[in-house]
Design a protein around this motif. Structure first.
Motif, mmCIF file in Angstrom:
data_model
loop_
_atom_site.group_PDB
_atom_site.id
_atom_site.type_symbol
_atom_site.label_atom_id
_atom_site.label_comp_id
_atom_site.label_asym_id
_atom_site.label_seq_id
_atom_site.Cartn_x
_atom_site.Cartn_y
_atom_site.Cartn_z
ATOM 1 N N ALA A 1 116.857 71.330 70.052
ATOM 2 C CA ALA A 1 117.214 71.075 71.463
ATOM 3 C C ALA A 1 117.825 72.579 71.854
ATOM 4 C CB ALA A 1 118.451 70.258 71.690
ATOM 5 N N TRP A 2 118.605 73.319 70.885
ATOM 6 C CA TRP A 2 118.953 74.873 71.138
ATOM 7 C C TRP A 2 117.890 75.507 71.421
ATOM 8 C CZ3 TRP A 2 118.262 79.333 69.003
ATOM 9 C CH2 TRP A 2 119.145 80.405 69.372
ATOM 10 N N VAL A 3 116.866 75.826 70.443
ATOM 11 C CA VAL A 3 115.560 76.330 70.611
ATOM 12 C C VAL A 3 114.859 76.082 71.666
ATOM 13 C CG1 VAL A 3 113.235 76.595 69.537
ATOM 14 C CG2 VAL A 3 115.542 76.453 68.021
ATOM 15 N N ARG A 4 114.684 74.848 72.411
ATOM 16 C CA ARG A 4 114.108 74.625 73.551
ATOM 17 C C ARG A 4 114.625 74.989 74.530
ATOM 18 N NH1 ARG A 4 108.896 74.055 73.992
ATOM 19 N NH2 ARG A 4 109.147 72.624 75.973
ATOM 20 N N GLU A 5 115.949 75.058 74.894
ATOM 21 C CA GLU A 5 116.941 75.550 75.954
ATOM 22 C C GLU A 5 116.847 76.961 75.941
ATOM 23 O OE1 GLU A 5 120.792 73.835 75.381
ATOM 24 O OE2 GLU A 5 119.969 71.684 75.606
ATOM 25 N N THR A 6 116.741 77.680 74.772
ATOM 26 C CA THR A 6 116.881 79.026 74.833
ATOM 27 C C THR A 6 115.663 79.775 75.051
ATOM 28 O OG1 THR A 6 118.817 78.993 73.173
ATOM 29 C CG2 THR A 6 117.530 80.930 73.239
ATOM 30 N N TYR A 7 114.448 79.218 74.322
ATOM 31 C CA TYR A 7 113.172 79.830 74.325
ATOM 32 C C TYR A 7 112.061 79.052 75.196
ATOM 33 C CZ TYR A 7 115.381 82.895 70.970
ATOM 34 O OH TYR A 7 116.193 83.670 70.275
ATOM 35 N N LEU B 1 108.551 81.300 71.873
ATOM 36 C CA LEU B 1 109.146 81.678 70.997
ATOM 37 C C LEU B 1 109.011 83.257 70.500
ATOM 38 C CD1 LEU B 1 108.252 78.675 68.535
ATOM 39 C CD2 LEU B 1 110.490 79.087 69.539
ATOM 40 N N PRO B 2 109.792 84.058 69.826
ATOM 41 C CA PRO B 2 109.648 85.390 69.706
ATOM 42 C C PRO B 2 108.434 85.570 68.800
ATOM 43 C CG PRO B 2 111.919 84.688 69.310
ATOM 44 C CD PRO B 2 111.096 83.311 69.448
ATOM 45 N N ASP B 3 107.528 86.632 68.772
ATOM 46 C CA ASP B 3 106.535 86.862 67.731
ATOM 47 C C ASP B 3 106.893 87.339 66.818
ATOM 48 O OD1 ASP B 3 104.036 87.198 67.061
ATOM 49 O OD2 ASP B 3 103.537 88.991 68.372
ATOM 50 N N GLU B 4 107.455 86.685 65.754
ATOM 51 C CA GLU B 4 107.680 87.155 64.416
ATOM 52 C C GLU B 4 107.143 86.476 63.310
ATOM 53 O OE1 GLU B 4 110.026 89.476 63.774
ATOM 54 O OE2 GLU B 4 110.782 89.760 65.781
ATOM 55 N N PRO B 5 106.685 87.025 62.142
ATOM 56 C CA PRO B 5 105.827 86.448 61.222
ATOM 57 C C PRO B 5 106.397 85.267 60.846
ATOM 58 C CG PRO B 5 106.032 88.809 60.736
ATOM 59 C CD PRO B 5 107.079 88.436 62.140
ATOM 60 N N TRP B 6 107.646 84.903 60.513
ATOM 61 C CA TRP B 6 107.933 83.760 60.094
ATOM 62 C C TRP B 6 108.063 82.646 61.123
ATOM 63 C CZ3 TRP B 6 112.165 81.042 61.888
ATOM 64 C CH2 TRP B 6 113.106 81.638 62.928
ATOM 65 N N VAL B 7 107.751 82.800 62.426
ATOM 66 C CA VAL B 7 107.854 81.941 63.628
ATOM 67 C C VAL B 7 106.330 81.573 63.941
ATOM 68 C CG1 VAL B 7 108.238 81.451 66.108
ATOM 69 C CG2 VAL B 7 109.872 82.636 64.486
ATOM 70 N N ARG B 8 105.277 82.296 63.636
ATOM 71 C CA ARG B 8 104.019 81.994 64.005
ATOM 72 C C ARG B 8 103.439 80.680 63.482
ATOM 73 N NH1 ARG B 8 102.549 88.076 62.813
ATOM 74 N NH2 ARG B 8 103.681 89.055 64.297
#
Length: 200
Positions: free
Chosen positions: A166-172, A176-183
């Protein structure tokens, strides 16, 4: 003795197949075509290495997938948005050494950015208590049972809420940031296709 978790590589598919089919009755068997299908299309297909040797793997798909598992369909008939673990396999010599927990921690890090809950099942055949205890200690709870058509195998259907979602959705939102661990993993289905003529 550290555990490294990363995306599966194409040349590792034969080893993944052998590991899966040596896992015993708690894991449904695969053939080479099915492993290739997962490699081409699964949203999450990661391996765990210990001492540079394959120690386990995990395959997962989102609720919007066209995955043909009856267990997956059971969840989709009841829940709109979730990340489904199709299978996790740990080499017998590595069980109890943290490989399974490393894979689940990695999968949760991926899923909680995208889904409100995780789903999986444990087959209720033979000595299933260790698997149920493992999943329970990781926050999964049984929400029902399902008997697979044809195979006749009964499974405990488990879900776990992902509190950070929920926090991720509300914030981003969807950015999502373009970071290797997020892709997200680039599956064959998702890879861009080149069209038109090649520039010279």
């Amino acid at each position: 003795m550290s555990i490294v978790v990363r995306d599966v590589l194409e040349h590792e598919l034969d080893s993944v197949l052998a590991l899966n089919n040596a896992a015993g009755p708690a894991i449904l068997p695969l053939d080479a075509a099915r492993v290739r299908h997962f490699y081409d299309s699964a949203e999450y297909f990661r391996v765990a290495l210990r001492d540079d040797t394959l120690a386990g793997f995990m395959i997962g798909v989102g609720s919007g997938s066209e995955h043909d598992s009856s267990n997956f369909r059971w969840f989709r008939e009841r829940h709109a948005d979730f990340f489904y673990i199709d299978r996790i396999v740990v080499a017998s010599r590595r069980r109890g050494g943290g490989v399974g927990r490393a894979l689940y921690a990695d999968a949760q890090s991926y899923a909680e950015l995208r889904y409100p809950q995780m789903a999986c099942e444990v087959f209720l055949e033979g000595d299933h208590d260790p698997a149920l205890l493992f999943h329970g200690s990781f926050g999964f709870r049984e929400i029902g049972q399902h008997v697979m058509p044809g195979a006749g195998m009964r499974a405990a259907m488990l879900m776990k809420p992902l509190c950070s979602h929920a926090w991720v959705r509300e914030t981003y939102g969807d950015s999502l940031p373009d970071e290797p661990w997020v892709r997200a993993r680039q599956t064959i289905a998702a890879r861009p296709r080149l069209t038109g003529t090649r520039s010279r």
